[in-house]
Design a protein around this motif. Structure first.
Motif, PDB file in Angstrom:
ATOM      1  N   GLY A 178      36.616  45.316  46.446  1.00  0.00           N
ATOM      2  CA  GLY A 178      38.398  45.403  46.526  1.00  0.00           C
ATOM      3  C   GLY A 178      38.806  44.583  45.339  1.00  0.00           C
ATOM      4  O   GLY A 178      38.283  43.752  44.937  1.00  0.00           O
ATOM      5  N   PRO A 179      40.298  44.922  45.104  1.00  0.00           N
ATOM      6  CA  PRO A 179      40.798  44.251  44.068  1.00  0.00           C
ATOM      7  C   PRO A 179      40.800  42.642  44.442  1.00  0.00           C
ATOM      8  O   PRO A 179      41.249  41.934  43.355  1.00  0.00           O
ATOM      9  N   GLN A 180      40.866  42.206  45.668  1.00  0.00           N
ATOM     10  CA  GLN A 180      40.824  40.796  45.869  1.00  0.00           C
ATOM     11  C   GLN A 180      39.383  40.095  46.258  1.00  0.00           C
ATOM     12  O   GLN A 180      39.443  39.088  46.805  1.00  0.00           O
ATOM     13  N   SER A 181      38.383  40.931  46.003  1.00  0.00           N
ATOM     14  CA  SER A 181      37.015  40.453  46.273  1.00  0.00           C
ATOM     15  C   SER A 181      36.568  39.411  45.251  1.00  0.00           C
ATOM     16  O   SER A 181      37.255  39.366  44.044  1.00  0.00           O
TER      17      SER A 181
ATOM     18  N   LEU B 250      36.568  39.845  31.512  1.00  0.00           N
ATOM     19  CA  LEU B 250      37.077  41.425  31.710  1.00  0.00           C
ATOM     20  C   LEU B 250      37.545  41.805  33.023  1.00  0.00           C
ATOM     21  O   LEU B 250      38.415  42.468  33.032  1.00  0.00           O
ATOM     22  N   GLU B 251      36.789  41.209  33.929  1.00  0.00           N
ATOM     23  CA  GLU B 251      37.359  41.433  35.359  1.00  0.00           C
ATOM     24  C   GLU B 251      38.736  41.005  35.543  1.00  0.00           C
ATOM     25  O   GLU B 251      39.823  41.796  36.062  1.00  0.00           O
ATOM     26  N   SER B 252      39.020  39.861  35.330  1.00  0.00           N
ATOM     27  CA  SER B 252      40.522  39.369  35.488  1.00  0.00           C
ATOM     28  C   SER B 252      41.213  39.817  34.395  1.00  0.00           C
ATOM     29  O   SER B 252      42.658  39.752  34.785  1.00  0.00           O
ATOM     30  N   ALA B 253      41.068  40.275  33.315  1.00  0.00           N
ATOM     31  CA  ALA B 253      42.061  41.093  32.326  1.00  0.00           C
ATOM     32  C   ALA B 253      42.350  42.343  32.970  1.00  0.00           C
ATOM     33  O   ALA B 253      43.310  43.361  32.336  1.00  0.00           O
TER      34      ALA B 253
ATOM     35  N   ALA C 258      35.813  46.223  40.037  1.00  0.00           N
ATOM     36  CA  ALA C 258      34.580  45.650  40.466  1.00  0.00           C
ATOM     37  C   ALA C 258      33.483  46.739  40.568  1.00  0.00           C
ATOM     38  O   ALA C 258      32.235  46.261  40.399  1.00  0.00           O
ATOM     39  N   PRO C 259      33.479  48.085  40.775  1.00  0.00           N
ATOM     40  CA  PRO C 259      32.421  48.801  40.769  1.00  0.00           C
ATOM     41  C   PRO C 259      31.764  48.985  39.634  1.00  0.00           C
ATOM     42  O   PRO C 259      30.391  49.139  39.333  1.00  0.00           O
ATOM     43  N   MET C 260      32.718  48.851  38.442  1.00  0.00           N
ATOM     44  CA  MET C 260      32.014  48.642  37.193  1.00  0.00           C
ATOM     45  C   MET C 260      31.205  47.579  36.898  1.00  0.00           C
ATOM     46  O   MET C 260      30.369  47.205  36.069  1.00  0.00           O
TER      47      MET C 260
END
Length: 152
Positions: A63-66, A89-92, A97-99
């Protein structure tokens, strides 16, 4: 193997534009790639296609907060620099998360420690496998050397 992946990305903009493995093997061989490099790349690409189709990484904790906790084996294969890049890249907001999980899956599938340049190719191939065009931030991070960046 990574040179083969870059060649595939540059010459087949979408996975469905890529010829079947037998024909692709002939084309890659004709271009001058070594047989073992070609086979490693084709096996890796088949794993990428399988992981993308099965939705690797779309389960719990994505999820977005994981928060991603790396296994010791993943940390050993990825290294601090690559993990930092994935986190960036994730924080940007450009690597959901799935990618992220697909990138980690494919990076660890190499079976040996990889450097940041190899990870960047893997990120690019994950976008490619999903038929997504990376945005300008991703392309800048993947292709422009830090010393060549213009500061605005």
């Amino acid at each position: 193997m990574f040179d083969v992946l870059v060649y595939v990305y540059e010459n087949y903009w979408r996975p469905d534009a890529c010829p079947d493995p037998e024909q692709l093997t002939r084309k890659l061989s004709a271009v001058g790639f070594e047989s073992d490099e070609i086979q490693d790349a084709l096996i890796w690409l088949a794993g990428l296609a399988e992981s993308a189709e099965s939705g690797t990484g779309t389960g719990t904790g994505s999820g977005p907060q994981s928060m991603r906790i790396y296994l010791p084996s993943e940390m050993e294969l990825l290294g601090d620099e690559s993990i930092g890049f994935i986190t960036f890249l994730e924080s940007a907001g450009v690597l959901p998360a799935p990618m992220r999980e697909l990138v980690i899956d494919r990076a660890t599938a190499i079976g040996e420690p990889i450097d940041l340049d190899a990870l960047k190719i893997i990120v690019l191939m994950v976008f490619w496998s999903l038929g997504e065009e990376p945005d300008a931030l991703v392309l800048d991070e993947l292709f422009v050397a830090p010393e060549d960046r213009l500061i605005h």
